[in-house]
Design a protein around this motif. Sequence first.
Motif, PDB file in Angstrom:
ATOM      1  N   ASN A 334      -2.587  -8.183  12.436  1.00  0.00           N
ATOM      2  CA  ASN A 334      -3.359  -7.638  11.315  1.00  0.00           C
ATOM      3  C   ASN A 334      -3.409  -8.688  10.211  1.00  0.00           C
ATOM      4  N   PRO A 335      -4.555  -8.845   9.565  1.00  0.00           N
ATOM      5  CA  PRO A 335      -4.669  -9.905   8.555  1.00  0.00           C
ATOM      6  C   PRO A 335      -3.805  -9.685   7.318  1.00  0.00           C
ATOM      7  N   ARG A 336      -3.412  -8.441   7.063  1.00  0.00           N
ATOM      8  CA  ARG A 336      -2.550  -8.133   5.929  1.00  0.00           C
ATOM      9  C   ARG A 336      -1.385  -7.284   6.432  1.00  0.00           C
ATOM     10  N   PRO A 337      -0.219  -7.869   6.624  1.00  0.00           N
ATOM     11  CA  PRO A 337       0.917  -7.111   7.165  1.00  0.00           C
ATOM     12  C   PRO A 337       1.276  -5.937   6.256  1.00  0.00           C
ATOM     13  N   PRO A 338       1.302  -4.709   6.805  1.00  0.00           N
ATOM     14  CA  PRO A 338       1.630  -3.544   5.974  1.00  0.00           C
ATOM     15  C   PRO A 338       3.127  -3.235   5.978  1.00  0.00           C
ATOM     16  N   SER A 339       3.610  -2.786   4.852  1.00  0.00           N
ATOM     17  CA  SER A 339       4.971  -2.268   4.780  1.00  0.00           C
ATOM     18  C   SER A 339       4.960  -0.801   5.189  1.00  0.00           C
ATOM     19  N   ALA A 340       6.149  -0.228   5.295  1.00  0.00           N
ATOM     20  CA  ALA A 340       6.229   1.204   5.593  1.00  0.00           C
ATOM     21  C   ALA A 340       5.544   2.013   4.503  1.00  0.00           C
ATOM     22  N   ASP A 341       5.726   1.591   3.243  1.00  0.00           N
ATOM     23  CA  ASP A 341       5.081   2.303   2.136  1.00  0.00           C
ATOM     24  C   ASP A 341       3.565   2.196   2.223  1.00  0.00           C
ATOM     25  N   ASP A 342       3.074   1.016   2.613  1.00  0.00           N
ATOM     26  CA  ASP A 342       1.625   0.840   2.776  1.00  0.00           C
ATOM     27  C   ASP A 342       1.088   1.768   3.858  1.00  0.00           C
ATOM     28  N   LEU A 343       1.771   1.796   5.005  1.00  0.00           N
ATOM     29  CA  LEU A 343       1.327   2.654   6.100  1.00  0.00           C
ATOM     30  C   LEU A 343       1.314   4.118   5.660  1.00  0.00           C
ATOM     31  N   HIS A 344       2.329   4.509   4.948  1.00  0.00           N
ATOM     32  CA  HIS A 344       2.395   5.901   4.490  1.00  0.00           C
ATOM     33  C   HIS A 344       1.246   6.187   3.534  1.00  0.00           C
ATOM     34  N   ALA A 345       0.945   5.258   2.640  1.00  0.00           N
ATOM     35  CA  ALA A 345      -0.136   5.472   1.679  1.00  0.00           C
ATOM     36  C   ALA A 345      -1.494   5.539   2.377  1.00  0.00           C
ATOM     37  N   VAL A 346      -1.720   4.645   3.346  1.00  0.00           N
ATOM     38  CA  VAL A 346      -2.982   4.646   4.095  1.00  0.00           C
ATOM     39  C   VAL A 346      -3.146   5.954   4.854  1.00  0.00           C
TER      40      VAL A 346
END
Length: 359
Positions: A334-346
């Motif tokens: 993925n071009p922008r590695p997501p954190s756990a918080d990012d995944l949860h927000a998405v």
Amino acid sequence: MKGEALDFTHQAQPMRVLFRSGAVPDAVPDEVALLGLRRVLVLCDDHGLDTARAVAASLGDACAGLHAGAVTHVPVDVADLAVEAAREARADGCVAVGGGSVTGLAKAVALRTGLPIVAVPTTYAGSEMTPVWGLTEGAVKRTGRDPKVLPRSVVYDPLLTLTMPPVGSATSGMNAIAHAVEALYAPDSTPIVSLMAEEGVRALAAALPEIVADPSGHDARSRALYGAWLCGACLGATTMGLHHKLCHVLGGTFDLPHAETHAVVLPHVLAFNAPAVPEALAALRRALDVPDPVRELQELGERLGIPRSLADLGLTAADVDRAVEVALGAPYANPRPPSADDLHAVLHAAWAGEPPYGG
């Protein structure tokens, strides 16, 4: 791209494509004969039985049987039954008549037996253009790539898509657009893929509103299937990223419907990746003829009448945490590695039907 030195590797997929209105069922026997097949098993699901029976009849003695066992996400036990049916019929090939679930079942058979596939798509899923297989077992969807599951021949007949209802057409088309969007920023994308992706998105985004307004319109159906072909080819040529990873988790773990899930998730993942993919956004601005592709894709879905949230598809708030946990358990490009918080927000924004989370 002016002023840049080109440096890329593009792998063309070895398959034959026939695109013609009214091609089915008469063209299928010719494609089977070109491959030298003498006993093919026709695969379908319960919804596509009439078309599959017509194809089976057109094959005459070359039809070794009809198996109508395809279901969404290709459960392993369903795949086992299809493999057994192919072996009992002494089939030397498969003809997959239907959407992505049917093509996926044929791929499961090919993965185990090596039997070649002739695909006859009836939706905009695009699976027929990829060497990607998927199997679900124990609430986990596994995917992989293998050249032997790539169909050898594909017969596109826009008339077969007339049976899709308006909302089904819309979700299937948005699913196809998602393939192209993710291909635009894949690590192995090429200028050729980018051209196909942009044209595929353009064709589908223009055709889908026309199909919803007039489901019997043949011209729009033809342009949408053309776009789906291009978008599927993009998926087949590139590495899948966050969007497809999340959709595989949501489908395999929670049994959410495939196309609808892709349609809901699409703008949310694009919004998250947007800061890291300026060239992909530029291509989408051209394809959609808008300044804000994220907003347009979300509003396009609303105009088409597709579900607006994962909650509408049956996902609960508690499921969001579990989906994040499963998604974090497997690596993906993925071009922008997501954190756990990012995944949860998405996922939470997609679950609630809120404006996409950009991080």
